[in-house]
Design an enzyme around this catalytic site. Structure first.
Site, PDB file in Angstrom:
ATOM      1  N   GLY A 114       3.142   5.742  -3.017  1.00  0.00           N
ATOM      2  CA  GLY A 114       4.345   6.466  -3.421  1.00  0.00           C
ATOM      3  C   GLY A 114       4.402   6.687  -4.926  1.00  0.00           C
ATOM      4  O   GLY A 114       4.820   7.761  -5.389  1.00  0.00           O
TER       5      GLY A 114
ATOM      6  N   GLY B  50       0.806  -1.212   0.000  1.00  0.00           N
ATOM      7  CA  GLY B  50       0.000   0.000   0.000  1.00  0.00           C
ATOM      8  C   GLY B  50       0.838   1.260   0.000  1.00  0.00           C
ATOM      9  O   GLY B  50       0.502   2.243  -0.670  1.00  0.00           O
ATOM     10  N   ASP B  51       1.931   1.256   0.749  1.00  0.00           N
ATOM     11  CA  ASP B  51       2.828   2.408   0.755  1.00  0.00           C
ATOM     12  C   ASP B  51       3.500   2.595  -0.601  1.00  0.00           C
ATOM     13  O   ASP B  51       3.658   3.722  -1.090  1.00  0.00           O
ATOM     14  CB  ASP B  51       3.906   2.236   1.824  1.00  0.00           C
ATOM     15  CG  ASP B  51       3.409   2.589   3.213  1.00  0.00           C
ATOM     16  OD1 ASP B  51       2.422   3.337   3.326  1.00  0.00           O
ATOM     17  OD2 ASP B  51       4.007   2.113   4.201  1.00  0.00           O
ATOM     18  N   ALA B  52       3.922   1.486  -1.206  1.00  0.00           N
ATOM     19  CA  ALA B  52       4.611   1.559  -2.494  1.00  0.00           C
ATOM     20  C   ALA B  52       3.695   2.118  -3.580  1.00  0.00           C
ATOM     21  O   ALA B  52       4.097   2.971  -4.383  1.00  0.00           O
ATOM     22  CB  ALA B  52       5.129   0.180  -2.892  1.00  0.00           C
TER      23      ALA B  52
END
Length: 403
Positions: free
Chosen positions: A178, A173-175
């Site tokens: 980003g 989810g962070d990737a």
């Protein structure tokens, strides 16, 4: 073809102030640094960013930080203090983009609301990357990657049909957030470059929406077909065969035969020409309907043969497949080696550290290898010196805990 020449990148001249913590926002700024942006990483003076304390850590040195924040200059500043806020605002006219990921309303409480930011720099692009966005009933909630993944519908698709939904051992989810952050920066920079009179923007980026955005078919298949896409293990519910298989010598490999031509070649590869005429497998929808039978037959064929034999046959018939790679396999693979997919970042602690290459590549352009992520406040003197602050002023600010 001409030999690549060292380039400063398409985002050369763009200055980004990265105030975000942990991973999603910083990852977006890092992608921009890879392509030439001058990114200044702002942290609290105590170095309390969670990524500095997250595994992997070697001898107290945060390895993830080094690669996740590569190519940036690092400063410390406590913008919650009046002098810190004043110093930040004095620097903002020199930046094009500010990236932050504090809970909705936090910047406002610090006296750094969007009106104040745009009065100081009318062309500033402010990326607000939060779990759930700047509006809505969940806007004030805290969030981490696994929360975005579960709420977006992503996690509901992973796992065995009769088992628990599964998270990946990486913050996907962070990737993804980003990537959308970097895309937003590039899009806004393109807009501003095209119009010298254009004003800045406030970009409301929800990490949950970013992950939901890549799950294109979920809403339409639910509305038009009444379907809720299920967990199917390593299979897919939209094409067959597509699964993880195991060879006689215990190697797992992924194989996909989505197109009609590929399926016909797979029938040839496994010595089953009769499958091309089998009414159960005549079309992809029929193969999906009868995937239990098809997978059982394929699994039986694969489990009776060693991987080297399977691999040779699948390569010969041009079937998309791969052994499931670990990082050891990636490092040893001749294709990754030939493309230099792992680069070495200059690093003051280890000499250099390995990291994934700059993506994408641009023909005729070779980007310099970025340096590893900065130590806490490593570039205070350099960056603040660019704004006219001398040694005595920095010492005073340091004594007050401002930097």
């Amino acid at each position: 073809m001409t030999s690549p020449t060292t380039s400063r990148g398409a985002l050369s001249g763009v200055r980004i102030l990265d105030m975000a913590t942990v991973l999603a926002g910083p990852a977006g700024a890092t992608l921009c640094a890879d392509h030439g942006a001058d990114v200044v990483k702002l942290e609290l003076p105590d170095g309390s960013d969670a990524l500095r304390h997250m595994q992997p850590v070697k001898e107290g040195i945060p390895l993830w930080w080094k690669v996740a924040n590569r190519g940036k200059r690092g400063i410390t500043l406590d913008v919650r203090k009046p002098k810190g806020r004043e110093l930040l605002l004095s620097m903002l006219p020199s930046f094009d983009v500010l990236v932050e990921n504090f809970r909705t309303g936090t910047m406002d409480r610090w006296g750094l609301d969007i009106g104040t930011l745009h009065r100081i720099n009318p062309r500033l692009v402010v990326i607000r990357l939060t779990g759930f966005g700047q509006s809505g009933p969940y806007s004030g909630r805290p969030g981490f990657a696994r929360i975005f993944e579960a709420m977006s519908g992503f996690t509901s698709l992973t796992g065995e049909p009769d088992g628990s939904p599964l998270h990946c051992n990486f913050p996907v989810g962070d990737a993804v957030a980003g990537l959308f952050c970097a895309f937003a920066i590039a899009a806004e920079v393109a807009r501003l470059r095209g119009d010298p009179q254009a004003k800045g923007a406030e970009v409301d980026l929800s990490a949950t929406e970013a992950l939901f955005r890549v799950l294109d078919p979920l809403p339409v298949e639910h509305e038009q077909l009444g379907q809720v896409r299920p967990r199917t293990g390593n299979r897919t519910s939209y094409t067959a065969p597509s699964n993880m298989y195991r060879s006689a010598d215990g190697l797992y490999f992924s194989l996909v035969a989505s197109s009609e031509g590929t399926y016909l070649r797979l029938c040839e590869a496994v010595g089953k020409p009769q499958w091309t005429k089998d009414p159960r497998f005549a079309t992809n929808p029929l193969r999906v309907k009868n995937m239990d039978v098809l997978d059982a037959e394929l699994s039986s064929w694969f489990q009776a043969r060693p991987f080297h034999e399977i691999s040779a046959r699948l390569v010969e018939c041009e079937i998309p497949f791969t052994k499931v790679y670990t990082i050891e396999d990636i490092k040893a693979d001749p294709h990754f080696i030939a493309r230099e997919s792992i680069i070495r970042l200059p690093d003051p602690d280890f000499g250099s550290v390995p990291a994934p290459c700059i993506v994408p590549r641009v023909s005729g352009r070779e980007m310099p290898k970025p340096r590893s992520g900065p130590a806490v406040g490593e570039h205070n003197s350099e960056v603040y010196g660019e704004f006219g602050l001398g040694t005595s002023e920095l010492s005073a600010l340091r004594a007050e805990g401002v930097i």
